[in-house]
Design a protein around this motif. Structure first.
Motif, PDB file in Angstrom:
ATOM      1  N   THR A  42     -10.728  -7.566   3.463  1.00 53.00           N
ATOM      2  CA  THR A  42     -11.898  -8.123   2.794  1.00 53.00           C
ATOM      3  C   THR A  42     -13.001  -8.322   3.831  1.00 53.00           C
ATOM      4  O   THR A  42     -12.718  -8.642   4.990  1.00 53.00           O
ATOM      5  CB  THR A  42     -11.558  -9.481   2.144  1.00 53.00           C
ATOM      6  N   PRO A  79       0.826  -1.209   0.000  1.00 50.80           N
ATOM      7  CA  PRO A  79       0.000   0.000   0.000  1.00 50.80           C
ATOM      8  C   PRO A  79       0.860   1.259   0.000  1.00 50.80           C
ATOM      9  O   PRO A  79       1.871   1.338   0.698  1.00 50.80           O
ATOM     10  CB  PRO A  79      -0.816  -0.123   1.284  1.00 50.80           C
ATOM     11  N   LEU A 111      -6.215   0.168   3.905  1.00 51.43           N
ATOM     12  CA  LEU A 111      -7.553  -0.234   4.335  1.00 51.43           C
ATOM     13  C   LEU A 111      -8.243  -1.073   3.267  1.00 51.43           C
ATOM     14  O   LEU A 111      -9.066  -1.939   3.588  1.00 51.43           O
ATOM     15  CB  LEU A 111      -8.392   1.002   4.668  1.00 51.43           C
ATOM     16  N   ASN A 112      -7.901  -0.840   1.996  1.00 49.75           N
ATOM     17  CA  ASN A 112      -8.514  -1.604   0.909  1.00 49.75           C
ATOM     18  C   ASN A 112      -8.035  -3.052   0.871  1.00 49.75           C
ATOM     19  O   ASN A 112      -8.604  -3.884   0.147  1.00 49.75           O
ATOM     20  CB  ASN A 112      -8.230  -0.934  -0.436  1.00 49.75           C
ATOM     21  N   LEU A 113      -6.970  -3.356   1.632  1.00 50.65           N
ATOM     22  CA  LEU A 113      -6.465  -4.728   1.670  1.00 50.65           C
ATOM     23  C   LEU A 113      -7.384  -5.652   2.467  1.00 50.65           C
ATOM     24  O   LEU A 113      -7.295  -6.865   2.350  1.00 50.65           O
ATOM     25  CB  LEU A 113      -5.063  -4.757   2.277  1.00 50.65           C
ATOM     26  N   ALA A 138      -5.240   4.791   2.806  1.00 45.83           N
ATOM     27  CA  ALA A 138      -6.453   4.367   2.094  1.00 45.83           C
ATOM     28  C   ALA A 138      -6.231   3.031   1.385  1.00 45.83           C
ATOM     29  O   ALA A 138      -7.086   2.139   1.425  1.00 45.83           O
ATOM     30  CB  ALA A 138      -6.870   5.444   1.100  1.00 45.83           C
ATOM     31  N   GLU A 139      -5.074   2.907   0.735  1.00 47.71           N
ATOM     32  CA  GLU A 139      -4.762   1.642   0.058  1.00 47.71           C
ATOM     33  C   GLU A 139      -4.601   0.508   1.067  1.00 47.71           C
ATOM     34  O   GLU A 139      -4.951  -0.642   0.784  1.00 47.71           O
ATOM     35  CB  GLU A 139      -3.495   1.797  -0.778  1.00 47.71           C
TER      36      GLU A 139
END
Length: 539
Positions: free
Chosen positions: A256, A245, A252-254, A249-250
């Motif tokens: 699921t 990341p 947190l996108n990890l 933000a990136e």
């Protein structure tokens, strides 16, 4: 005994912070490659293993009342996790099953099911671990020679119509990678050295986990080869491929999240039950082992531990992690490094979180050959020949259920194998109960001038003993004295008592003097003396 100065809320011993920091740090170093390797073998995203490790350290570490146990992904959960992901066909659906498994574990804790491990024969438990170990060994062979495609394929040795381990090994034979083999050889040699007395007893090497050395040397070897000739170096799917990341933000996108639309899928509930049962059993066994290693000999409340593990799996499933349980390998490493409180588990989880945020690029340099060597050694420790010899020495009634459990797991799946092993184990328990319900001694009574047969009943004489007892009564010779002694029995089934008394009529016809001694003590009424007896004589 060490003086404890505890934080009353977290149960932390502030007088041993240095030992806890050392134990947490070393267990973290062991956990990084194992979290990734177990996620790989489970068919889950690699980051899911790291999430489970973080949750195991921070969430379970905070909630649990165990002073020394450290939780996270564990090899014993690989097969059930892989099978659930494959049957559900969706990782988000699997996460829902993990959440439900956590709720089931919490329910088991409130139902006071902490003693559940006592109902599993030890031979079946050992067979389960050995079966898992053998499968782990077989599964890592392709990675040791550099075949890292299809890394998460099925564990079944024979899987009609699908990709299986035999086919995977065949494909690996034609795709050797020299650097991967070199790294594998170096890694296994490091594990061998670390088991030698000189390394075990050295004040430096005994505090450095072999897994860390394996990972570091694996990275260094591949980078050295890259400097010599980039085309020879391992790259792509031969290395760990964690997402990197660039910002919060990136990162947190990890994570699921569960697919709650699958709530009406029966397979979700089947998978949840399987995960809950295996994770609970693994946790209870690991907790018992950790308590044995505790220098202060503290005992963990097992019912509360089930609740803590359930909360951990609920949180792990909600944010994208694979199932977790108490892990004896990490716990023992932490204890040996000086940990004495749960602060070590909290440090372990914190370091995992910091590492994945700040060092993902370094983690992505780790060759899968190094991780395969770690998992292969883990499998060997679960299925080493000394365990087989020890079970064999315990006798046929232990060895056959052990072997049946191992073979059933290899040829079917984990839960089916355990079920088959349980049936076999129960059969031998009933068989031993049948054979050992009573003991017989035959003497010649010179005073009576006839044979005296003395039968000593066991402690617990259930209805299962009736058949063998009736067979014995049928063979009592005429003109003899038969004394049945039940004074040492805490329980005699009414069917057995009735059968003995009914034999009285037959005894008179055959001139057999029958003496039956019963213990009338009621364990729940302490005013009865143990010597209070009831004697019946049938002549």
């Amino acid at each position: 005994m060490e003086t404890l100065k505890k934080n009353t809320h977290l149960g932390i011993d502030l007088s041993n912070v240095q030992g806890d920091i050392r134990g947490g740090a070393i267990s973290f170093l062991v956990a990084v490659p194992l979290c990734l390797g177990i996620a790989l073998a489970s068919g889950a995203p690699l980051f899911a293993g790291i999430i489970a490790g973080i949750v195991g350290g921070l969430v379970v570490g905070a909630v649990s009342r165990s002073s020394l146990s450290i939780s996270g992904p564990e090899a014993g959960l690989i097969i059930v996790t892989l099978g659930a992901i494959q049957s559900l066909g969706s990782f988000p659906a699997f996460l829902l099953a993990t959440c439900l498994a956590g709720i089931i574990q919490i329910g088991l804790g409130f139902a006071r099911a902490g003693m559940i491990s006592n109902f599993f024969p030890s031979s079946v438990i050992k067979g389960m671990l050995a079966g898992i170990g053998i499968i782990l060994i077989i599964k890592q062979l392709p990675h040791l020679v550099g075949y890292d495609a299809d890394a998460a394929e099925g564990f079944a040795l024979f899987q009609p119509g699908g990709f299986n381990i035999i086919e995977q090994l065949h494909m690996a034979l034609g795709q050797f990678r020299g650097v991967a083999i070199l790294i594998s050889v170096i890694s296994l040699f490091i594990f061998y050295l670390w088991e030698q007395p000189a390394f075990k007893q050295h004040r430096v090497t005994r505090n450095i986990p072999a897994a860390l050395v394996v990972v570091v040397l694996g990275i260094c070897t591949n980078e050295l080869v890259r400097m010599i000739n980039p085309q020879w170096a391992l790259q792509g799917n031969h290395l760990v491929q964690l997402p990197v990341p660039e910002n919060a933000a990136e990162f947190l996108n990890l994570f699921t999240f569960p697919d709650f639309s699958q709530w009406n899928n029966p397979l979700v509930y089947t998978s949840a039950i399987a995960i809950a049962l295996v994770a609970s059993l693994e946790a209870l066994l690991a907790i018992e082992a950790s308590d044995e290693l505790d220098p202060l000999k503290r005992k963990t409340p097992t019912n509360h531990e089930l609740k803590a593990q359930g909360i951990g799996n609920l949180v792990s499933g909600l944010i994208g992690g694979i199932p977790l349980t108490s892990v004896i390998v990490r716990s023992s490493v932490s204890i040996n490094a000086g940990a004495r409180t749960k602060l070590a588990a909290l440090i372990h989880g914190t370091l995992l979180l910091v590492c994945v945020v700040t060092l993902p690029t370094l983690l992505n340099k780790m060759p899968w050959a190094s991780l395969a060597a770690i998992l292969l050694v883990t499998g060997y420790k679960l299925a080493r020949i000394e365990i087989v010899k020890a079970v064999f020495a315990e006798g046929v009634s232990k060895f056959i259920p052990f072997v049946v459990t191992v073979m059933a797991i290899l040829l079917t799946d984990l839960l089916s194998g355990i079920a088959i092993g349980m049936v076999t184990g129960i059969f031998f328990i009933l068989r031993d109960h049948y054979l050992n319900a009573h003991r017989i001694r035959t003497d010649w009574d010179s005073g009576e001038d006839r044979t005296r047969i003395y039968v000593k009943l066991g402690d617990h004489v259930s209805f299962l003993s009736k058949a063998r007892l009736l067979k014995m009564l049928k063979n009592v010779p005429a003109n003899s004295i038969l004394e049945i002694d039940g004074t040492a029995s805490s329980y005699i089934d009414s069917d057995v008592v009735t059968a003995i008394r009914n034999f009285g009529a037959v005894a008179r016809q055959r001139n057999i003097q029958l003496i039956f001694l019963e213990n009338t003590t009621k364990e729940f009424q302490p005013n009865y003396a143990r010597s209070e007896l009831k004697m019946e004589v049938f002549e």
